[in-house]
Write a protein that holds these residues in place. Structure first.
Motif, mmCIF file in Angstrom:
data_model
loop_
_atom_site.group_PDB
_atom_site.id
_atom_site.type_symbol
_atom_site.label_atom_id
_atom_site.label_comp_id
_atom_site.label_asym_id
_atom_site.label_seq_id
_atom_site.Cartn_x
_atom_site.Cartn_y
_atom_site.Cartn_z
ATOM 1 N N PRO A 70 0.957 -1.325 -0.001
ATOM 2 C CA PRO A 70 -0.021 -0.072 -0.008
ATOM 3 C C PRO A 70 0.752 1.284 -0.049
ATOM 4 N N ASP A 71 0.580 2.015 -0.910
ATOM 5 C CA ASP A 71 1.284 3.602 -0.914
ATOM 6 C C ASP A 71 0.444 4.547 -0.558
ATOM 7 N N HIS A 72 -0.767 4.613 -1.070
ATOM 8 C CA HIS A 72 -1.911 5.594 -0.774
ATOM 9 C C HIS A 72 -3.209 4.741 -0.302
ATOM 10 N N VAL A 73 -3.889 5.208 0.793
ATOM 11 C CA VAL A 73 -5.041 4.415 1.294
ATOM 12 C C VAL A 73 -6.112 5.422 1.675
ATOM 13 N N TRP A 74 -7.425 5.158 1.112
ATOM 14 C CA TRP A 74 -8.270 5.935 1.405
ATOM 15 C C TRP A 74 -9.440 5.233 2.006
ATOM 16 N N CYS A 75 -10.105 5.608 3.116
ATOM 17 C CA CYS A 75 -11.049 5.173 3.607
ATOM 18 C C CYS A 75 -12.439 6.040 3.800
ATOM 19 N N ARG A 76 -13.267 5.666 2.969
ATOM 20 C CA ARG A 76 -14.679 6.217 2.797
ATOM 21 C C ARG A 76 -14.329 7.887 2.331
#
Length: 392
Positions: free
Chosen positions: A365-371
């Motif tokens: 994972p490099d970028h992670v978005w939650c909602r």
């Protein structure tokens, strides 16, 4: 503000080629062939994925959010999960459970921890109950918990084939399953019975007994730890080939080896080679659980702690073993979302939650978005838990 990810190699979980993805207000708004999305004059943050893989956030169906364990005494109670333990691993949805200890670990505390993590950015759900029978609940009844408490989506982690379980009968387990099933029907939830399977006598036999002696379908049960031993794996493969689903545990004992345990990546390979469809396999971390090792007389001889990050490590191990990206995503995200009826999870499409993971060249994972909220950028946390050390 909207976010536009350009030139992403999109998997949902099937490969869709180079796409642009725009999201905002917590959800995915549109996907289109690369270079064709135009947000006009709307304020928009733009990120060029440069052909890297964009996948749905991982869905972990078993995490001991509020800690677990204690099989070695009070000092061996494991710690609670912190926010970045999940986000740095690309895990955007977690389902919390109690285990052996439902006295010093309560459902009320588990629910509170789930709400805390939700406030910090994750999507969280819980199972009512624990290893025990009769099942401990929040409202006094499994069906009431499922209908009246939004975060309760099933019952578990009820224990079978384990000396720490309540040695319940097939008739008792059938009653648990029927209450969960009705609660799920009436509340629009999965109503799953998530089952901890130990290394004791019978293995999965009691699940077969319930199905053969009642009207409960095989699909009501979701057994985990199926890679605990070669014998249990054989049973699990047969269970899946009859139409059931099976879950392998990513966290493994390291310092204290359990000679019967099969690594999850190898277990996946063995199941696939035996003809189990990808759609009937899921993977969980058993994060923050104790990983006890007992001798032949049931005495504790070793104890470690499960890691939510093991799910991301296993995802990369599957890819290194030649598993297709779409299949690895299905087993770590989409399948659990489907089985648990978390319909907004496990995919990247309009109407789905904006739970997204942009992988780096090593498939980490490099970028992670939650909602839709950016939690990790460049492999570093952007959001920390309320009481987390910022050096994480």
């Amino acid at each position: 503000m909207l976010t536009l990810i350009k030139n992403a190699n999109l998997f949902s979980p099937a490969p869709e080629g180079l796409k642009d993805v725009v999201f905002g207000f917590g959800g995915v708004l549109a996907t289109a062939p690369a270079g064709t999305l135009d947000t006009g004059s709307l304020p928009c943050e733009v990120l060029d994925a440069a052909g890297r893989a964009l996948i749905p956030g991982l869905v972990d169906p078993l995490v001991h959010l509020s800690g677990g364990g204690g099989e070695g005494g009070f000092h061996t109670r494991t710690p609670q999960m912190e926010l970045t333990e999940a986000t740095l691993a690309g895990v955007t949805t977690v389902v919390g459970a109690l285990g052996t200890d439902a006295v010093s670990r309560s459902l009320e505390d588990l629910l509170a921890k789930a709400h805390a993590l939700d406030n910090e950015g994750l999507s969280t759900f819980i199972y009512t109950g624990s290893y025990e029978y009769p099942v401990k609940t929040l409202s006094g009844d499994i069906t009431r918990d499922m209908m009246l408490i939004s975060k309760v989506i099933g019952v578990g982690e009820i224990a079978i084939a384990d000396h720490r379980g309540s040695q319940l009968s097939a008739a008792e387990l059938a009653r648990v399953a029927s209450q969960a099933r009705v609660g799920g029907m009436l509340s629009g939830k999965g109503g799953t019975v998530f089952v901890h399977v130990g290394d004791g006598k019978g293995g999965l036999d009691i699940l077969t007994d319930v199905v053969s002696s009642s009207d409960i379908p095989l699909s009501q049960f979701y057994p985990t730890h199926i890679n605990r031993s070669a014998a249990l794996l054989r049973q699990g493969i047969a269970f899946a080939l009859r139409g059931g689903v099976i879950d392998f545990t990513a966290s493994e004992n390291v310092a204290t080896e359990n000679s019967d345990e099969i690594g999850a990546a190898l277990a996946v390979r063995m199941a696939l080679d035996a003809g189990v469809p990808v759609s009937r396999i899921t993977l969980s971390s058993d994060g923050n659980a104790s990983l006890p090792v007992f001798d032949a007389d049931g005495r504790l001889i070793g104890l470690e702690v499960g890691r939510v990050g093991s799910l991301a490590s296993l995802f990369r191990a599957l890819l290194a073993d030649g598993v297709a990206m779409a299949d690895a995503i299905a087993m770590t995200s989409s399948n659990a979302a489907r089985i648990l009826a978390l319909n907004a999870k496990g995919g990247i499409a309009p109407g789905k939650d904006a739970d997204l993971v942009l992988l780096n060249d090593q498939n980490a994972p490099d970028h992670v978005w939650c909602r839709g909220r950016l939690m990790v950028a460049g492999g570093k946390p952007r959001v920390f838990g309320t009481f987390e050390q910022r050096s994480a």
